[in-house]
Design a protein around this motif. Structure first.
Motif, PDB file in Angstrom:
ATOM      1  N   GLN A   1       2.288  -3.141  -5.695  1.00 17.51           N
ATOM      2  CA  GLN A   1       3.910  -2.969  -5.890  1.00 17.51           C
ATOM      3  C   GLN A   1       4.598  -4.379  -5.407  1.00 17.51           C
ATOM      4  N   GLN A   2       3.835  -4.855  -4.330  1.00 22.15           N
ATOM      5  CA  GLN A   2       4.633  -6.007  -3.804  1.00 22.15           C
ATOM      6  C   GLN A   2       4.220  -7.294  -4.186  1.00 22.15           C
ATOM      7  N   GLY A   3       2.965  -7.313  -4.887  1.00 20.91           N
ATOM      8  CA  GLY A   3       2.475  -8.449  -5.494  1.00 20.91           C
ATOM      9  C   GLY A   3       1.716  -9.318  -4.393  1.00 20.91           C
ATOM     10  N   TRP A   4       1.366  -8.562  -3.205  1.00 14.03           N
ATOM     11  CA  TRP A   4       0.756  -9.426  -2.031  1.00 14.03           C
ATOM     12  C   TRP A   4      -0.587  -9.227  -2.086  1.00 14.03           C
ATOM     13  N   ASN A   5      -1.302 -10.191  -1.150  1.00 12.88           N
ATOM     14  CA  ASN A   5      -2.780  -9.884  -0.991  1.00 12.88           C
ATOM     15  C   ASN A   5      -3.226  -8.747  -0.044  1.00 12.88           C
ATOM     16  N   LEU A   6      -4.284  -8.594  -0.171  1.00 11.53           N
ATOM     17  CA  LEU A   6      -4.939  -7.381   0.743  1.00 11.53           C
ATOM     18  C   LEU A   6      -5.950  -7.813   1.370  1.00 11.53           C
ATOM     19  N   LEU A   7      -5.987  -7.082   2.512  1.00  5.48           N
ATOM     20  CA  LEU A   7      -7.190  -7.248   3.488  1.00  5.48           C
ATOM     21  C   LEU A   7      -7.811  -5.703   4.007  1.00  5.48           C
ATOM     22  N   ASP A   8      -8.968  -5.502   3.491  1.00  2.00           N
ATOM     23  CA  ASP A   8      -9.502  -4.450   3.906  1.00  2.00           C
ATOM     24  C   ASP A   8     -10.503  -4.801   5.061  1.00  2.00           C
ATOM     25  N   SER A   9     -10.006  -4.750   6.259  1.00  2.82           N
ATOM     26  CA  SER A   9     -10.773  -5.246   7.387  1.00  2.82           C
ATOM     27  C   SER A   9     -12.079  -4.528   7.774  1.00  2.82           C
ATOM     28  N   GLY A  10     -11.914  -3.157   7.390  1.00  8.10           N
ATOM     29  CA  GLY A  10     -13.246  -2.416   7.471  1.00  8.10           C
ATOM     30  C   GLY A  10     -14.239  -2.869   6.784  1.00  8.10           C
TER      31      GLY A  10
ATOM     32  N   GLY B   1       2.435 -12.717   0.762  1.00  8.95           N
ATOM     33  CA  GLY B   1       2.491 -11.493   1.774  1.00  8.95           C
ATOM     34  C   GLY B   1       1.395 -11.065   1.793  1.00  8.95           C
ATOM     35  N   LEU B   2       1.025 -10.281   2.852  1.00  9.91           N
ATOM     36  CA  LEU B   2      -0.307  -9.519   2.857  1.00  9.91           C
ATOM     37  C   LEU B   2      -0.078  -8.355   3.449  1.00  9.91           C
ATOM     38  N   VAL B   3      -1.138  -7.415   2.897  1.00  7.15           N
ATOM     39  CA  VAL B   3      -1.011  -5.846   3.437  1.00  7.15           C
ATOM     40  C   VAL B   3      -2.603  -5.803   4.119  1.00  7.15           C
ATOM     41  N   ALA B   4      -2.468  -5.358   5.238  1.00  6.91           N
ATOM     42  CA  ALA B   4      -3.808  -5.348   5.890  1.00  6.91           C
ATOM     43  C   ALA B   4      -4.077  -4.031   6.502  1.00  6.91           C
ATOM     44  N   ASP B   5      -5.156  -3.493   6.163  1.00  6.84           N
ATOM     45  CA  ASP B   5      -5.608  -1.973   6.668  1.00  6.84           C
ATOM     46  C   ASP B   5      -6.916  -2.127   7.688  1.00  6.84           C
ATOM     47  N   GLY B   6      -6.743  -1.427   8.821  1.00  6.74           N
ATOM     48  CA  GLY B   6      -7.867  -1.244   9.669  1.00  6.74           C
ATOM     49  C   GLY B   6      -7.723  -0.547  11.096  1.00  6.74           C
ATOM     50  N   ARG B   7      -8.136  -1.072  12.007  1.00  4.34           N
ATOM     51  CA  ARG B   7      -7.888  -0.099  13.383  1.00  4.34           C
ATOM     52  C   ARG B   7      -6.995  -0.887  14.347  1.00  4.34           C
ATOM     53  N   ASP B   8      -6.991  -2.262  14.378  1.00  2.40           N
ATOM     54  CA  ASP B   8      -6.302  -3.300  15.232  1.00  2.40           C
ATOM     55  C   ASP B   8      -5.231  -4.112  14.568  1.00  2.40           C
ATOM     56  N   MET B   9      -4.979  -4.046  13.241  1.00  3.35           N
ATOM     57  CA  MET B   9      -4.063  -4.865  12.590  1.00  3.35           C
ATOM     58  C   MET B   9      -2.730  -5.221  13.349  1.00  3.35           C
ATOM     59  N   GLY B  10      -2.191  -4.243  13.602  1.00  2.00           N
ATOM     60  CA  GLY B  10      -1.067  -4.313  14.179  1.00  2.00           C
ATOM     61  C   GLY B  10      -1.016  -4.484  15.656  1.00  2.00           C
ATOM     62  N   SER B  11      -1.884  -4.016  16.136  1.00  2.00           N
ATOM     63  CA  SER B  11      -2.006  -4.132  17.879  1.00  2.00           C
ATOM     64  C   SER B  11      -2.639  -5.519  18.407  1.00  2.00           C
TER      65      SER B  11
ATOM     66  N   ARG C   1      -3.654  -0.754  -1.055  1.00  2.00           N
ATOM     67  CA  ARG C   1      -4.069  -1.058  -1.952  1.00  2.00           C
ATOM     68  C   ARG C   1      -2.723  -0.953  -3.045  1.00  2.00           C
ATOM     69  N   VAL C   2      -2.165   0.121  -3.136  1.00  2.00           N
ATOM     70  CA  VAL C   2      -1.083   0.553  -4.040  1.00  2.00           C
ATOM     71  C   VAL C   2       0.372  -0.476  -3.519  1.00  2.00           C
ATOM     72  N   VAL C   3       0.508  -0.345  -2.243  1.00  5.34           N
ATOM     73  CA  VAL C   3       1.830  -1.202  -1.710  1.00  5.34           C
ATOM     74  C   VAL C   3       1.419  -2.693  -1.951  1.00  5.34           C
ATOM     75  N   ALA C   4       0.200  -3.172  -1.869  1.00  2.00           N
ATOM     76  CA  ALA C   4       0.017  -4.636  -2.127  1.00  2.00           C
ATOM     77  C   ALA C   4       0.322  -4.817  -3.441  1.00  2.00           C
TER      78      ALA C   4
END
Ligand code: DC
Length: 222
Positions: A26-35, A125-135, A21-24
């Protein structure tokens, strides 16, 4: 060119949501809370009284999930609406987290929710958090982070969070819940919790929240 994506994965209670949330912001990006998507899905399945062995029914619910997120200018909280009803409070309970963790291990559920998550990747841009966002979900993300911390430290953070909200908590019980969820999320067949090969792994056990945010921001700015 597609919008840049920063993925933040890791086990429960590591603080990915706050960092995201904080980095999104700072960057002015969208946020995805996949959990939150898996949590809302678990609530939708429960409220419809569907048997979780009925994969066709699960797929149908996932495809038609009526879910909306609302951010507030004056607060850091995000409200979540399921079928038009505000479910923000019940969504955040450990009980719902456990239900989400169980249902998230089912392959057809993950496949049916994949595109819904990918659709969050819009400009700038997007900041996405979860378990498999990067993988799995954002395999080609420009920036990937995997946050970890000892289970004791994560249980301790959870306890402090509960206390700050005026709730009670028992350390041994919270630790058992954290470890049970780690075990389920890491040992499942479909998209198990693990760092993407190209993720920057940050052990946050000895770090403050500000230090973690600084390291993640640095990566995006670099
Ligand atoms: O991040 P969280 O605690 O809100 O997630 C709840 C559960 O949802 C988690 O234990 C496993 C599942 N989940 C998942 O399988 N994949 C994700 N990308 C996010 C969450």
């Amino acid at each position: 060119m597609s919008a840049p994506v920063l993925t933040i994965d890791g086990p429960s209670g590591v603080g990915k949501g706050t960092v995201a949330r904080v980095v999104a912001q700072q960057q002015g990006w969208n946020l995805l809370d996949s959990g939150a998507i898996y949590r809302a899905f678990a609530l939708a399945v429960e409220s419809r009284g569907v048997d979780i062995a009925d994969e066709n029914a699960l797929e149908e619910i996932a495809k038609n999930l009526d879910l909306a997120f609302k951010t507030h200018e004056d607060s850091e909280l995000v409200s979540v609406y399921l079928d038009g009803r505000d479910v923000s409070k019940i969504l955040r309970t450990e009980k719902t987290g456990e239900k989400a963790s169980k249902i998230a291990s089912i392959g057809v559920v993950r496949a049916a929710l994949l595109k819904r998550q990918q659709d969050f990747s819009t400009s700038p841009g997007l900041v996405a958090d979860g378990r498999d966002m990067g993988s799995v979900v954002f395999k080609n993300a420009a920036y990937k982070v995997y946050l970890t911390a000892s289970s004791e430290e994560r249980a301790n953070r959870r306890l402090k969070q509960l206390q700050a909200q005026g709730h009670q908590g028992i350390m041994s019980q919270i630790l058992a819940e954290v470890e049970a969820r780690d075990e389920r999320d890491s040992s499942r067949k479909h998209s198990p919790l693990k760092p993407a090969k190209d993720a920057l792994v940050i052990d946050t056990t000895e770090l403050s929240l500000d230090e973690v945010i600084a390291q993640v921001s640095e990566l995006v700015k670099a």
